[in-house]
Structure formats: structure tokens, C-alpha cells
Design an enzyme around this catalytic site. Structure first.
Site, PDB file in Angstrom:
ATOM      1  N   GLN A 105       0.845  -1.195   0.000  1.00 36.02           N
ATOM      2  CA  GLN A 105       0.000   0.000   0.000  1.00 36.02           C
ATOM      3  C   GLN A 105       0.879   1.243   0.000  1.00 36.02           C
ATOM      4  O   GLN A 105       0.376   2.359  -0.087  1.00 36.02           O
ATOM      5  CB  GLN A 105      -0.879   0.019   1.250  1.00 36.02           C
ATOM      6  N   ASN A 106       2.188   1.039   0.133  1.00 36.26           N
ATOM      7  CA  ASN A 106       3.087   2.191   0.269  1.00 36.26           C
ATOM      8  C   ASN A 106       3.361   2.843  -1.075  1.00 36.26           C
ATOM      9  O   ASN A 106       3.514   2.170  -2.091  1.00 36.26           O
ATOM     10  CB  ASN A 106       4.397   1.762   0.925  1.00 36.26           C
ATOM     11  N   VAL A 107       3.438   4.163  -1.036  1.00 34.42           N
ATOM     12  CA  VAL A 107       3.679   4.921  -2.270  1.00 34.42           C
ATOM     13  C   VAL A 107       5.159   5.296  -2.400  1.00 34.42           C
ATOM     14  O   VAL A 107       5.546   5.987  -3.337  1.00 34.42           O
ATOM     15  CB  VAL A 107       2.769   6.181  -2.331  1.00 34.42           C
ATOM     16  N   ASP A 108       5.973   4.833  -1.438  1.00 34.99           N
ATOM     17  CA  ASP A 108       7.417   5.099  -1.546  1.00 34.99           C
ATOM     18  C   ASP A 108       8.062   4.038  -2.440  1.00 34.99           C
ATOM     19  O   ASP A 108       7.387   3.124  -2.940  1.00 34.99           O
ATOM     20  CB  ASP A 108       8.061   5.156  -0.139  1.00 34.99           C
ATOM     21  N   HIS A 123      -1.837   1.463  -3.998  1.00 34.99           N
ATOM     22  CA  HIS A 123      -2.194   2.875  -3.808  1.00 34.99           C
ATOM     23  C   HIS A 123      -1.333   3.808  -4.659  1.00 34.99           C
ATOM     24  O   HIS A 123      -1.208   4.999  -4.361  1.00 34.99           O
ATOM     25  CB  HIS A 123      -2.123   3.263  -2.319  1.00 34.99           C
ATOM     26  N   CYS A 131      -0.436  13.783 -15.647  1.00 32.44           N
ATOM     27  CA  CYS A 131      -1.276  14.965 -15.801  1.00 32.44           C
ATOM     28  C   CYS A 131      -2.650  14.709 -15.175  1.00 32.44           C
ATOM     29  O   CYS A 131      -3.240  13.643 -15.380  1.00 32.44           O
ATOM     30  CB  CYS A 131      -1.420  15.294 -17.283  1.00 32.44           C
ATOM     31  N   CYS A 134      -5.166  14.804 -18.613  1.00 28.21           N
ATOM     32  CA  CYS A 134      -5.063  13.851 -19.730  1.00 28.21           C
ATOM     33  C   CYS A 134      -4.326  12.570 -19.348  1.00 28.21           C
ATOM     34  O   CYS A 134      -4.296  11.629 -20.130  1.00 28.21           O
ATOM     35  CB  CYS A 134      -4.395  14.506 -20.949  1.00 28.21           C
ATOM     36  N   CYS A 157       1.505  20.173 -17.822  1.00 28.81           N
ATOM     37  CA  CYS A 157       1.603  19.099 -18.821  1.00 28.81           C
ATOM     38  C   CYS A 157       2.043  19.681 -20.162  1.00 28.81           C
ATOM     39  O   CYS A 157       1.454  20.672 -20.629  1.00 28.81           O
ATOM     40  CB  CYS A 157       0.242  18.424 -18.949  1.00 28.81           C
ATOM     41  N   SER A 199      -2.448  -1.124   9.412  1.00 30.94           N
ATOM     42  CA  SER A 199      -3.520  -1.084  10.418  1.00 30.94           C
ATOM     43  C   SER A 199      -4.729  -1.884   9.952  1.00 30.94           C
ATOM     44  O   SER A 199      -5.623  -2.192  10.744  1.00 30.94           O
ATOM     45  CB  SER A 199      -3.932   0.367  10.676  1.00 30.94           C
TER      46      SER A 199
HETATM   47  P1  OAD Z   1      -1.377   3.060   9.026  1.00 29.47           P
HETATM   48  O1  OAD Z   1      -0.661   4.299   9.371  1.00 29.47           O
HETATM   49  O2  OAD Z   1      -2.862   3.060   9.069  1.00 29.47           O
HETATM   50  O3  OAD Z   1      -0.893   1.895   9.981  1.00 29.47           O
HETATM   51  C1  OAD Z   1       0.476   1.679  10.227  1.00 29.47           C
HETATM   52  C2  OAD Z   1       0.637   0.342  10.929  1.00 29.47           C
HETATM   53  O4  OAD Z   1       2.024   0.103  11.051  1.00 29.47           O
HETATM   54  C3  OAD Z   1       0.053   0.302  12.341  1.00 29.47           C
HETATM   55  O5  OAD Z   1      -0.695  -0.911  12.510  1.00 29.47           O
HETATM   56  C4  OAD Z   1       1.296   0.281  13.243  1.00 29.47           C
HETATM   57  O6  OAD Z   1       1.106  -0.483  14.451  1.00 29.47           O
HETATM   58  C5  OAD Z   1       2.292  -0.413  12.341  1.00 29.47           C
HETATM   59  N1  OAD Z   1       3.710  -0.104  12.622  1.00 29.47           N
HETATM   60  C6  OAD Z   1       4.247   1.038  13.130  1.00 29.47           C
HETATM   61  N2  OAD Z   1       5.583   0.938  13.172  1.00 29.47           N
HETATM   62  C7  OAD Z   1       5.896  -0.290  12.668  1.00 29.47           C
HETATM   63  C8  OAD Z   1       7.120  -0.987  12.428  1.00 29.47           C
HETATM   64  N3  OAD Z   1       8.312  -0.421  12.709  1.00 29.47           N
HETATM   65  N4  OAD Z   1       7.061  -2.232  11.902  1.00 29.47           N
HETATM   66  C9  OAD Z   1       5.863  -2.803  11.599  1.00 29.47           C
HETATM   67  N5  OAD Z   1       4.681  -2.195  11.812  1.00 29.47           N
HETATM   68  C10 OAD Z   1       4.699  -0.951  12.324  1.00 29.47           C
HETATM   69  O7  OAD Z   1      -0.812   2.607   7.594  1.00 29.47           O
HETATM   70  P2  OAD Z   1      -1.492   1.703   6.476  1.00 29.47           P
HETATM   71  O8  OAD Z   1      -2.191   0.547   7.057  1.00 29.47           O
HETATM   72  O9  OAD Z   1      -0.451   1.462   5.452  1.00 29.47           O
HETATM   73  O10 OAD Z   1      -3.714   5.324   1.758  1.00 29.47           O
HETATM   74  O11 OAD Z   1      -2.555   2.719   5.876  1.00 29.47           O
HETATM   75  C11 OAD Z   1      -3.359   2.308   4.814  1.00 29.47           C
HETATM   76  C12 OAD Z   1      -3.608   3.470   3.901  1.00 29.47           C
HETATM   77  O12 OAD Z   1      -4.146   4.581   4.623  1.00 29.47           O
HETATM   78  C13 OAD Z   1      -2.351   4.061   3.257  1.00 29.47           C
HETATM   79  O13 OAD Z   1      -1.903   3.339   2.125  1.00 29.47           O
HETATM   80  C14 OAD Z   1      -2.814   5.433   2.877  1.00 29.47           C
HETATM   81  C15 OAD Z   1      -3.555   5.809   4.124  1.00 29.47           C
HETATM   82  O14 OAD Z   1      -4.580   6.754   3.976  1.00 29.47           O
HETATM   83  C16 OAD Z   1      -3.563   6.100   0.690  1.00 29.47           C
HETATM   84  O15 OAD Z   1      -2.692   6.953   0.624  1.00 29.47           O
HETATM   85  C17 OAD Z   1      -4.544   5.848  -0.399  1.00 29.47           C
END
Ligand code: OAD
Length: 250
Positions: A105-108, A123, A131, A134, A157, A199
Site C-alpha cells: 500500500q506504500n507509495v514510496d 495505492h 497529468c 489527460c 503538462c 492497520s
Molecule cells: P497506518 O498508518 O494506518 O498503519 C500503520 C501500521 O504500522 C500500524 O498498525 C502500526 O502499528 C504499524 N507499525 C508502526 N511501526 C511499525 C514498524 N516499525 N514495523 C511494523 N509495523 C509498524 O498505515 P497503512 O495501514 O499502510 O492510503 O494505511 C493504509 C492506507 O491509509 C495508506 O496506504 C494510505 C492511508 O490513507 C492512501 O494513501 C490511499
């Protein structure tokens, strides 16, 4: 001393020995130990400090593109300064031992810089600029420092003159078809799913573990904290990604 419970060790080795496939689903916690803030859970997480409705929707972009672009430029800069951690590198090594699909889900781009091939950025990607109007793909330059409140006028663009946006999925937008199809395919076909640093609150990505389970996979959660998914996994490893993943390799 190894801190991986024997049951998790066993399921991984059974998967490797039986020719099974692993799917790894990662979230923001995966990159936390590289210094990239998560979205939720701590006082300095992104959605504790910033309002997603002002920064991460198409409506926000239309309303104030310079605010949104400045914030994303700040995030891009943070990622550019960061390095992959031991967890990213361990996943690249694991992929040499067992067929592995990596869904993030990471954008990095820290998985890629840690040596992995990412099968699905569900994501999107910060650096896949396009753009707004377009859809034409665009490149940087994105090098100079931008702070988290700095307004920056987006580039234009060359084809249609509209503004260039980051390649991420905003709230209310559909996931990219290719990435989502690859992610569901991996969930359906894997025998073991590792759910790392998410999460489990944002759907449809948070539904991938349940999909994998319905198709017979064993689920292992790696996260220092309990999550919305904890109750539905078979095993939990309460540790950070950078500590737990290298230990899994034995
Ligand atoms: P969250 O920020 O919701 O959750 C981060 C999770 O990482 C939590 O469950 C933490 O307990 C856990 N965590 C923290 N440090 C950690 C570590 N060192 N090792 C392992 N786990 C650790 O992030 P995401 O679940 O990725 O969407 O969030 C989902 C989406 O919500 C993202 O992709 C983004 C956001 O809005 C978009 O940008 C579309």
C-alpha cells in the site's frame, strides 16, 4: 537468540519445502524504521497532523493545487532522503528462497531500493507523476527541499497544459486496475500471506488477507501493535518489520 515463534518458522519452512507461494502485504509500518511517518497511531503520524480531506482528494487538488503539490513534494523529499531498512532487504532475500508476490500500500520506492520487485503498488507511487487532466506520464525535477506547509505551483503538462499530480490514489478514487488485479491474484494463489505494518483499516486493500484466507492461505501478521486484522490471522509476530523480517530468514 531468535524471537520467531516455532509455529511461524514451521509454516514458512513448510511453504518453502512444498513449493508454495508467499504473498507479502505491506503498509506504512514497513517504512517506519526508515524514518517515513505512518498515517495513524502516533502523535506525529500523517493523519494526526494533517487533514486528508484538504490534501488527499481530487476536490482538494481542484481547490488548492499548490497546497497539495507542496505537501506531496515534502513527502517525496522525505522518501528520497530515506534508506531501505533491514526489513525491506530481508524481503528481497526471502524472494530468492521462495516464489513471492509483493503487494504494497506504500507509495514510496523503498522496497525497490531494498532489492525487491513490487508486483502491485495498490495505492500508486509518489513518483509516477501524471497529468491531472489527460493522464500523460511526466518526470521530475523534484530535487529541492520543500517543507510540509510550503505551497508549490505544480508543473504543467507539455501535452494539454493542465497540472501534474502525484501518482497516488486519493480518497474517493479507484485503485489502479493492473495493481489491484495483481494483488487479488496473489492473494488467491498464495499459500502463506505475511501482513506487515498495516492497520488494516483502509479497504479494499484491507480485504486481501480475508481473500487469501478464503482460498486456503495461512496468515501471519507482523506488527508491534494489535490491528483490525489481528483477530483473523493464524499467527502474530509482535515486533517491528526491521527486527522481525530478518529473523524470519533464520
Ligand atoms: P497506518 O498508518 O494506518 O498503519 C500503520 C501500521 O504500522 C500500524 O498498525 C502500526 O502499528 C504499524 N507499525 C508502526 N511501526 C511499525 C514498524 N516499525 N514495523 C511494523 N509495523 C509498524 O498505515 P497503512 O495501514 O499502510 O492510503 O494505511 C493504509 C492506507 O491509509 C495508506 O496506504 C494510505 C492511508 O490513507 C492512501 O494513501 C490511499
Amino acid at each position: 537468540m531468535r524471537a520467531v515463534p516455532a509455529a511461524i518458522d514451521d509454516v514458512l519452512h513448510r511453504t518453502i519445502d512444498s513449493g508454495g507461494h508467499v504473498c507479502v502485504l505491506t503498509g506504512a509500518g514497513m517504512s517506519a524504521e526508515s524514518g517515513i511517518p505512518t498515517f495513524r497511531g502516533t502523535h506525529d503520524s500523517l493523519w494526526s497532523r494533517f487533514d486528508p480531506m484538504r490534501l488527499a482528494t481530487a476536490g482538494a487538488w481542484r481547490e488548492d493545487p499548490a497546497l497539495v503539490w507542496g505537501w506531496y513534494r515534502w513527502r517525496m523529499h522525505r522518501v528520497r532522503e530515506a534508506q531501505p531498512n533491514a526489513g525491506h532487504r530481508a524481503l528481497a532475500q526471502l524472494a530468492r528462497r521462495v516464489p513471492l508476490w509483493l503487494v504494497t500500500q506504500n507509495v514510496d520506492d523503498l522496497h525497490e531500493r531494498g532489492g525487491s520487485t513490487v508486483d502491485a503498488h495498490v495505492h500508486g507511487s509518489l513518483f509516477a507523476l501524471r497529468c491531472f487532466a489527460c493522464g500523460r506520464a511526466h518526470e521530475g525535477p523534484l530535487d529541492e527541499y520543500v517543507d510540509d506547509a510550503q505551497r508549490v505551483e505544480p508543473m504543467r503538462c507539455v501535452a494539454c497544459g493542465d497540472r501534474i499530480r502525484p501518482g497516488v490514489v486519493w480518497f474517493g478514487e479507484a485503485l489502479p486496475d493492473d495493481a489491484w488485479n495483481a494483488a487479488t491474484d496473489a492473494a488467491i494463489r498464495c499459500t502463506l500471506m505475511l501482513v506487515v505494518g498495516t492497520s488494516g483499516l483502509v479497504y479494499p486493500a484491507a480485504g486481501l488477507p480475508a481473500l487469501a484466507r478464503r482460498h486456503g492461505a495461512t496468515l501471519v501478521e507482523i506488527n508491534p501493535e494489535p490491528t483490525a486484522l489481528s483477530a483473523e490471522v493464524d499467527h502474530v509476530l509482535r515486533a517491528t518489520a526491521a527486527r522481525a523480517l530478518p529473523q524470519l530468514l533464520g
